[in-house]
Design a protein around this motif. Structure first.
Motif, PDB file in Angstrom:
ATOM      1  N   ALA A  64       0.696  -1.209  -0.017  1.00  0.00           N
ATOM      2  CA  ALA A  64      -0.005   0.035  -0.059  1.00  0.00           C
ATOM      3  C   ALA A  64       0.824   1.271  -0.075  1.00  0.00           C
ATOM      4  N   GLY A  65       2.144   1.264   0.190  1.00  0.00           N
ATOM      5  CA  GLY A  65       3.040   2.395   0.056  1.00  0.00           C
ATOM      6  C   GLY A  65       3.324   2.777   1.607  1.00  0.00           C
ATOM      7  N   THR A  66       2.562   2.280   2.539  1.00  0.00           N
ATOM      8  CA  THR A  66       2.834   2.628   3.828  1.00  0.00           C
ATOM      9  C   THR A  66       2.238   1.232   4.687  1.00  0.00           C
ATOM     10  N   SER A  67       3.069   0.593   5.323  1.00  0.00           N
ATOM     11  CA  SER A  67       2.442  -0.316   6.542  1.00  0.00           C
ATOM     12  C   SER A  67       3.460  -0.708   7.523  1.00  0.00           C
ATOM     13  N   ILE A  68       2.812  -1.659   8.350  1.00  0.00           N
ATOM     14  CA  ILE A  68       3.547  -1.895   9.627  1.00  0.00           C
ATOM     15  C   ILE A  68       3.508  -3.500   9.926  1.00  0.00           C
ATOM     16  N   VAL A  69       4.792  -3.933  10.108  1.00  0.00           N
ATOM     17  CA  VAL A  69       4.816  -5.649  10.423  1.00  0.00           C
ATOM     18  C   VAL A  69       5.741  -5.755  11.632  1.00  0.00           C
ATOM     19  N   ARG A  70       5.375  -7.051  12.133  1.00  0.00           N
ATOM     20  CA  ARG A  70       6.305  -7.362  13.189  1.00  0.00           C
ATOM     21  C   ARG A  70       7.769  -7.606  12.772  1.00  0.00           C
ATOM     22  N   ALA A  71       8.500  -6.926  13.404  1.00  0.00           N
ATOM     23  CA  ALA A  71      10.097  -7.367  13.031  1.00  0.00           C
ATOM     24  C   ALA A  71      10.619  -8.741  12.888  1.00  0.00           C
ATOM     25  N   GLN A  72      10.046  -9.632  13.647  1.00  0.00           N
ATOM     26  CA  GLN A  72      10.141 -11.318  13.796  1.00  0.00           C
ATOM     27  C   GLN A  72       9.744 -11.863  12.236  1.00  0.00           C
ATOM     28  N   VAL A  73       8.650 -11.233  11.780  1.00  0.00           N
ATOM     29  CA  VAL A  73       8.203 -11.803  10.683  1.00  0.00           C
ATOM     30  C   VAL A  73       9.136 -11.673   9.457  1.00  0.00           C
ATOM     31  N   LEU A  74       9.515 -10.660   9.271  1.00  0.00           N
ATOM     32  CA  LEU A  74      10.760 -10.165   8.151  1.00  0.00           C
ATOM     33  C   LEU A  74      12.196 -11.180   8.811  1.00  0.00           C
ATOM     34  N   LEU A  75      12.586 -10.897   9.985  1.00  0.00           N
ATOM     35  CA  LEU A  75      13.584 -11.652  10.307  1.00  0.00           C
ATOM     36  C   LEU A  75      13.670 -13.120  10.242  1.00  0.00           C
ATOM     37  N   ASP A  76      12.542 -13.726  10.281  1.00  0.00           N
ATOM     38  CA  ASP A  76      12.374 -15.181  10.183  1.00  0.00           C
ATOM     39  C   ASP A  76      12.505 -15.594   8.651  1.00  0.00           C
ATOM     40  N   LEU A  77      12.267 -14.766   7.675  1.00  0.00           N
ATOM     41  CA  LEU A  77      12.547 -14.792   6.343  1.00  0.00           C
ATOM     42  C   LEU A  77      13.923 -14.416   5.746  1.00  0.00           C
ATOM     43  N   GLY A  78      14.784 -13.960   6.795  1.00  0.00           N
ATOM     44  CA  GLY A  78      16.169 -13.554   6.338  1.00  0.00           C
ATOM     45  C   GLY A  78      16.438 -12.142   6.037  1.00  0.00           C
ATOM     46  N   PHE A  79      15.542 -11.273   6.614  1.00  0.00           N
ATOM     47  CA  PHE A  79      15.810  -9.902   6.539  1.00  0.00           C
ATOM     48  C   PHE A  79      16.724  -9.678   7.361  1.00  0.00           C
ATOM     49  N   ASP A  80      17.749  -8.794   7.049  1.00  0.00           N
ATOM     50  CA  ASP A  80      18.796  -8.425   7.802  1.00  0.00           C
ATOM     51  C   ASP A  80      18.807  -6.801   7.846  1.00  0.00           C
ATOM     52  N   PRO A  81      18.336  -5.899   8.884  1.00  0.00           N
ATOM     53  CA  PRO A  81      18.268  -4.714   8.981  1.00  0.00           C
ATOM     54  C   PRO A  81      19.646  -3.966   8.915  1.00  0.00           C
ATOM     55  N   ARG A  82      20.744  -4.574   8.824  1.00  0.00           N
ATOM     56  CA  ARG A  82      22.115  -3.915   8.481  1.00  0.00           C
ATOM     57  C   ARG A  82      22.543  -3.580   7.310  1.00  0.00           C
ATOM     58  N   PHE A  83      21.624  -4.058   6.459  1.00  0.00           N
ATOM     59  CA  PHE A  83      21.996  -3.971   5.090  1.00  0.00           C
ATOM     60  C   PHE A  83      21.047  -2.946   4.226  1.00  0.00           C
ATOM     61  N   PHE A  84      21.574  -1.878   4.140  1.00  0.00           N
ATOM     62  CA  PHE A  84      20.751  -0.845   3.472  1.00  0.00           C
ATOM     63  C   PHE A  84      21.276   0.069   2.548  1.00  0.00           C
ATOM     64  N   THR A  85      20.702   0.712   1.649  1.00  0.00           N
ATOM     65  CA  THR A  85      21.382   1.761   0.645  1.00  0.00           C
ATOM     66  C   THR A  85      21.648   3.007   1.088  1.00  0.00           C
TER      67      THR A  85
END
Length: 125
Positions: A64-85
């Motif tokens: 939708a352009g803006t949304s909220i998700v629990r951090a653990q959902v993304l982390l469980d899928l392999g998301f690593d917040p230390r990597f950004f552009t």
């Protein structure tokens, strides 16, 4: 005088040129693939692969352009917040980290870590 007697990949006896290393193109390709897999992954490839995964996940959870998700959902899928552009700081001094055009801000609400996700807008430039 022959330097190489057998195919480097399958071990068959080689016929033809004295400097021949493989019996056919299949063996040459398979040998090169095998050697590539044995080498450790380069740092650049690790970073690029993680950025691609992060972008893919942010895109999938922010339709939708803006949304909220629990951090653990993304982390469980392999998301690593230390990597950004890049990053963007809003008027409230919140710093959004971006992976290309998809951004996220880590917040804790009711003891749960969440990511507020946004899509890059022209006014952010």
């Amino acid at each position: 005088m022959r330097i190489q007697k057998e195919c480097l990949y399958c071990g068959k006896e080689l016929m033809g040129r004295t400097d021949k290393k493989y019996c056919d193109l299949h063996c040459k390709s398979a040998y090169q693939y095998q050697k590539t897999k044995e080498r450790p992954e380069r740092f650049y490839n690790k970073v690029d692969n993680q950025l691609r995964l992060n972008r893919k996940l942010l895109k999938a959870y922010n339709k939708a352009g803006t949304s909220i998700v629990r951090a653990q959902v993304l982390l469980d899928l392999g998301f690593d917040p230390r990597f950004f552009t890049h990053y963007w700081k809003n008027k409230k001094s919140d710093i959004y980290l971006f992976v290309y055009e998809f951004g996220y801000l880590k917040k804790t609400e009711n003891g749960k870590e969440k990511y507020i996700m946004v899509t890059w807008q022209d006014y952010m430039g």
